[in-house]
Design a protein around this motif. Sequence first.
Motif, PDB file in Angstrom:
ATOM      1  N   SER A  20     -24.362  52.568  16.858  1.00 32.36           N
ATOM      2  CA  SER A  20     -24.097  53.784  17.625  1.00 32.36           C
ATOM      3  C   SER A  20     -22.592  54.028  17.754  1.00 32.36           C
ATOM      4  CB  SER A  20     -24.730  53.690  19.012  1.00 32.36           C
ATOM      5  OG  SER A  20     -24.357  54.799  19.793  1.00 32.36           O
ATOM      6  N   ILE A  21     -22.175  55.225  17.392  1.00 35.79           N
ATOM      7  CA  ILE A  21     -20.752  55.570  17.527  1.00 35.79           C
ATOM      8  C   ILE A  21     -20.356  55.602  19.002  1.00 35.79           C
ATOM      9  CG2 ILE A  21     -21.241  58.049  17.515  1.00 35.79           C
ATOM     10  CD1 ILE A  21     -18.111  56.231  16.144  1.00 35.79           C
ATOM     11  N   TYR A  22     -21.318  55.882  19.877  1.00 37.71           N
ATOM     12  CA  TYR A  22     -21.013  55.938  21.310  1.00 37.71           C
ATOM     13  C   TYR A  22     -20.589  54.568  21.829  1.00 37.71           C
ATOM     14  CZ  TYR A  22     -23.292  60.497  21.172  1.00 37.71           C
ATOM     15  OH  TYR A  22     -23.627  61.793  20.880  1.00 37.71           O
ATOM     16  N   PHE A  26     -17.285  54.067  24.076  1.00 34.56           N
ATOM     17  CA  PHE A  26     -17.303  53.495  25.425  1.00 34.56           C
ATOM     18  C   PHE A  26     -16.456  52.222  25.489  1.00 34.56           C
ATOM     19  CE2 PHE A  26     -21.779  55.456  26.202  1.00 34.56           C
ATOM     20  CZ  PHE A  26     -21.191  56.701  26.349  1.00 34.56           C
ATOM     21  N   THR A  27     -16.485  51.470  24.416  1.00 33.67           N
ATOM     22  CA  THR A  27     -15.677  50.243  24.384  1.00 33.67           C
ATOM     23  C   THR A  27     -14.192  50.568  24.420  1.00 33.67           C
ATOM     24  OG1 THR A  27     -17.398  49.110  23.118  1.00 33.67           O
ATOM     25  CG2 THR A  27     -15.212  48.136  23.081  1.00 33.67           C
ATOM     26  N   ALA A  28     -13.807  51.637  23.708  1.00 31.77           N
ATOM     27  CA  ALA A  28     -12.396  52.016  23.646  1.00 31.77           C
ATOM     28  C   ALA A  28     -11.866  52.445  25.023  1.00 31.77           C
ATOM     29  CB  ALA A  28     -12.202  53.138  22.640  1.00 31.77           C
ATOM     30  N   GLU A  29     -12.746  53.029  25.845  1.00 35.36           N
ATOM     31  CA  GLU A  29     -12.342  53.456  27.197  1.00 35.36           C
ATOM     32  C   GLU A  29     -13.153  52.688  28.238  1.00 35.36           C
ATOM     33  OE1 GLU A  29     -11.383  57.715  27.727  1.00 35.36           O
ATOM     34  OE2 GLU A  29     -12.441  57.973  25.812  1.00 35.36           O
ATOM     35  N   ARG A  30     -13.186  51.371  28.056  1.00 31.41           N
ATOM     36  CA  ARG A  30     -14.012  50.509  28.894  1.00 31.41           C
ATOM     37  C   ARG A  30     -13.689  50.672  30.382  1.00 31.41           C
ATOM     38  NH1 ARG A  30     -16.803  45.566  27.994  1.00 31.41           N
ATOM     39  NH2 ARG A  30     -16.181  45.693  25.812  1.00 31.41           N
ATOM     40  N   ASP A  31     -12.399  50.730  30.748  1.00 38.20           N
ATOM     41  CA  ASP A  31     -12.018  50.819  32.165  1.00 38.20           C
ATOM     42  C   ASP A  31     -12.564  52.089  32.797  1.00 38.20           C
ATOM     43  OD1 ASP A  31     -10.700  48.430  31.977  1.00 38.20           O
ATOM     44  OD2 ASP A  31      -8.737  49.327  31.621  1.00 38.20           O
ATOM     45  N   PHE A  32     -12.357  53.211  32.094  1.00 38.69           N
ATOM     46  CA  PHE A  32     -12.811  54.494  32.626  1.00 38.69           C
ATOM     47  C   PHE A  32     -14.325  54.482  32.836  1.00 38.69           C
ATOM     48  CE2 PHE A  32     -14.742  58.635  31.563  1.00 38.69           C
ATOM     49  CZ  PHE A  32     -14.311  59.368  32.652  1.00 38.69           C
ATOM     50  N   ILE A 135     -13.268  66.536  22.989  1.00 35.05           N
ATOM     51  CA  ILE A 135     -12.831  65.854  21.771  1.00 35.05           C
ATOM     52  C   ILE A 135     -13.686  64.625  21.515  1.00 35.05           C
ATOM     53  CG2 ILE A 135     -10.923  64.567  20.727  1.00 35.05           C
ATOM     54  CD1 ILE A 135      -8.994  66.468  22.050  1.00 35.05           C
ATOM     55  N   ALA A 136     -13.966  63.849  22.582  1.00 37.08           N
ATOM     56  CA  ALA A 136     -14.795  62.657  22.417  1.00 37.08           C
ATOM     57  C   ALA A 136     -16.198  63.024  21.957  1.00 37.08           C
ATOM     58  CB  ALA A 136     -14.863  61.880  23.720  1.00 37.08           C
ATOM     59  N   THR A 137     -16.768  64.091  22.542  1.00 35.72           N
ATOM     60  CA  THR A 137     -18.107  64.534  22.147  1.00 35.72           C
ATOM     61  C   THR A 137     -18.129  64.985  20.693  1.00 35.72           C
ATOM     62  OG1 THR A 137     -18.576  65.233  24.422  1.00 35.72           O
ATOM     63  CG2 THR A 137     -19.982  66.132  22.666  1.00 35.72           C
ATOM     64  N   ALA A 142     -19.583  64.119  15.107  1.00 41.33           N
ATOM     65  CA  ALA A 142     -19.118  64.079  13.724  1.00 41.33           C
ATOM     66  C   ALA A 142     -19.388  62.720  13.086  1.00 41.33           C
ATOM     67  CB  ALA A 142     -17.625  64.400  13.669  1.00 41.33           C
ATOM     68  N   PHE A 143     -19.052  61.649  13.831  1.00 42.76           N
ATOM     69  CA  PHE A 143     -19.258  60.322  13.277  1.00 42.76           C
ATOM     70  C   PHE A 143     -20.737  59.971  13.177  1.00 42.76           C
ATOM     71  CE2 PHE A 143     -14.750  59.713  14.243  1.00 42.76           C
ATOM     72  CZ  PHE A 143     -14.344  59.038  13.100  1.00 42.76           C
ATOM     73  N   GLN A 144     -21.527  60.471  14.127  1.00 43.99           N
ATOM     74  CA  GLN A 144     -22.974  60.226  14.059  1.00 43.99           C
ATOM     75  C   GLN A 144     -23.557  60.850  12.795  1.00 43.99           C
ATOM     76  OE1 GLN A 144     -25.512  58.717  16.541  1.00 43.99           O
ATOM     77  NE2 GLN A 144     -26.126  58.662  14.404  1.00 43.99           N
ATOM     78  N   ASN A 145     -23.206  62.090  12.531  1.00 45.25           N
ATOM     79  CA  ASN A 145     -23.688  62.767  11.328  1.00 45.25           C
ATOM     80  C   ASN A 145     -23.185  62.074  10.066  1.00 45.25           C
ATOM     81  OD1 ASN A 145     -23.188  65.080   9.128  1.00 45.25           O
ATOM     82  ND2 ASN A 145     -24.961  65.625  10.369  1.00 45.25           N
ATOM     83  N   THR A 146     -21.936  61.645  10.112  1.00 46.33           N
ATOM     84  CA  THR A 146     -21.367  60.954   8.946  1.00 46.33           C
ATOM     85  C   THR A 146     -22.084  59.652   8.666  1.00 46.33           C
ATOM     86  OG1 THR A 146     -19.191  61.944   9.344  1.00 46.33           O
ATOM     87  CG2 THR A 146     -19.259  59.960   7.997  1.00 46.33           C
ATOM     88  N   LYS A 147     -22.420  58.907   9.732  1.00 43.63           N
ATOM     89  CA  LYS A 147     -23.175  57.665   9.559  1.00 43.63           C
ATOM     90  C   LYS A 147     -24.496  57.933   8.835  1.00 43.63           C
ATOM     91  CE  LYS A 147     -22.305  53.991  12.922  1.00 43.63           C
ATOM     92  NZ  LYS A 147     -22.324  52.927  11.936  1.00 43.63           N
ATOM     93  N   THR A 148     -25.175  58.989   9.258  1.00 45.81           N
ATOM     94  CA  THR A 148     -26.459  59.321   8.651  1.00 45.81           C
ATOM     95  C   THR A 148     -26.287  59.686   7.183  1.00 45.81           C
ATOM     96  OG1 THR A 148     -27.290  60.105  10.788  1.00 45.81           O
ATOM     97  CG2 THR A 148     -28.477  60.815   8.819  1.00 45.81           C
ATOM     98  N   GLN A 149     -25.286  60.535   6.887  1.00 45.20           N
ATOM     99  CA  GLN A 149     -25.066  60.978   5.510  1.00 45.20           C
ATOM    100  C   GLN A 149     -24.629  59.824   4.615  1.00 45.20           C
ATOM    101  OE1 GLN A 149     -25.978  63.882   4.368  1.00 45.20           O
ATOM    102  NE2 GLN A 149     -26.596  64.474   6.444  1.00 45.20           N
TER     103      GLN A 149
END
Length: 457
Positions: A20-22, A26-32, A135-137, A142-149
């Motif tokens: 999951s790209i999410y 979430f890991t990148a902004e773990r504190d938030f 931007i995050a959404t 974009a990355f989710q679709n790219t993973k599938t393709q």
Amino acid sequence: MNDDKFGSVVVSIEEFKADSIYWGLFTAERDFYYRLYKHNGGTKSRATFLDDLFTEAYPPDRYEFACNQDPAESDTSHPCAYRAKSGAGYVYDSDGDFFQVRYKDTDGSILETFYIHRSQFFKPVSYAKRAMGVIATTMAVAFQNTKTQLAKMADYIREAEMINAKVADLNRLYSDLNLLLSGFTDLGNKYAVTTVYPEQKLWERLTAHGFIELAHVIKMGIKFRPILLRIDLTDGKDWLAFWLEYSSNENAIKSHQYSRHNAALTTNNWSVNDQGEALGQISGGNASHVYPSAVETARILSLENKKVHFNINSANRLLLGGENSQCYDTIDNGNGTWRIGNLIAEHEKFGGSRDSGYNNDERNDFSIPLVPFMLQTGDTIETIIKDGKESLVRIWDVRKFMDDVRQKIEYTNNMLQPATTCISQANQDVQENFSTATGIISNAGQQLCQAAKFIRL
């Protein structure tokens, strides 16, 4: 795989979280997201809270998956994996990255059947998704679709590689069949055969590509039946019986005359045999000499229509006359009795009026067709492969196999076009996906910049 085995599945986030790209966002902004998590009543530690930010994307009350039931746990099942197939949707593959889903209405009726990528099993909980910026959404989508393709592209490339490998294997098979064909000494002899040795793996390769069935029977072995000669005499006709054998040293078929009806008497009383007497002389093991070896059978059949010499013996008692010599096949009636068969050949008699004159002239030899003597028994392809037996293949079968392989090479080559087209389309979708995402992110950035400018003013 039985596609009717649909139901609820148990999917561990541990198995799919890395897809999951999410998870990466979430890991990148773990504190938030940890502060957001605690604000919404979360109780886990900062090191283990990320799992709680996800929920099932396809709840079991409206969705069901094609799944395998765990026999050890009746309430536990796992989704069946599929891979993308060019021009034909998806196909079951235990190593695939896609899963088949049924979408149901509130009455349980199936509204739609579709496939999802393994990264789509879980989605962010509602409060986490609301907290994601534009931007995050956009990046996540974009990355989710790219993973599938990219997963589809990998499947299409794999399919193209499998097709290329099959073509290469078919080309090797065609080359080996061509080499086998070149081994026939007489390409014009439709009855010619050659030996197939276990190490050639010919039958395994032909059955693997569907050119021949395992139940197909290969006839092996050859039986020599006796031959009758009718020789014209000055005062009648003389019938003689011969048995045949194969000489491996000379690679030739030899004939041996049965003893005459009056062989033990003096030459002055040497009798002329009629047809019935000649047939009565055929008895014993030599009457049906059998060569069961595939190698020997191939060598014998290579002698199809070669000249066989029949040395007649009347102790020079009988005077040869008339015009013709005739050669006949014989047929076993069972119980040790024989009858005359087809006329094989007839020609003018050459040489002198005595045995020596006839025997020394090779123009009196006959060409013997061997095909009617082939044994009717044999082994199946399955038995030949299993037992590692030598076997036979006929020249017209080799030619047919070559035609079949050539057609399959052309057909298989044509299968590359859909795979190539799908690879190109998936790549184009990836490019368009990133192009759209880049445009959205650029516009969002300009709006944020403009908003910040107005704030400063």
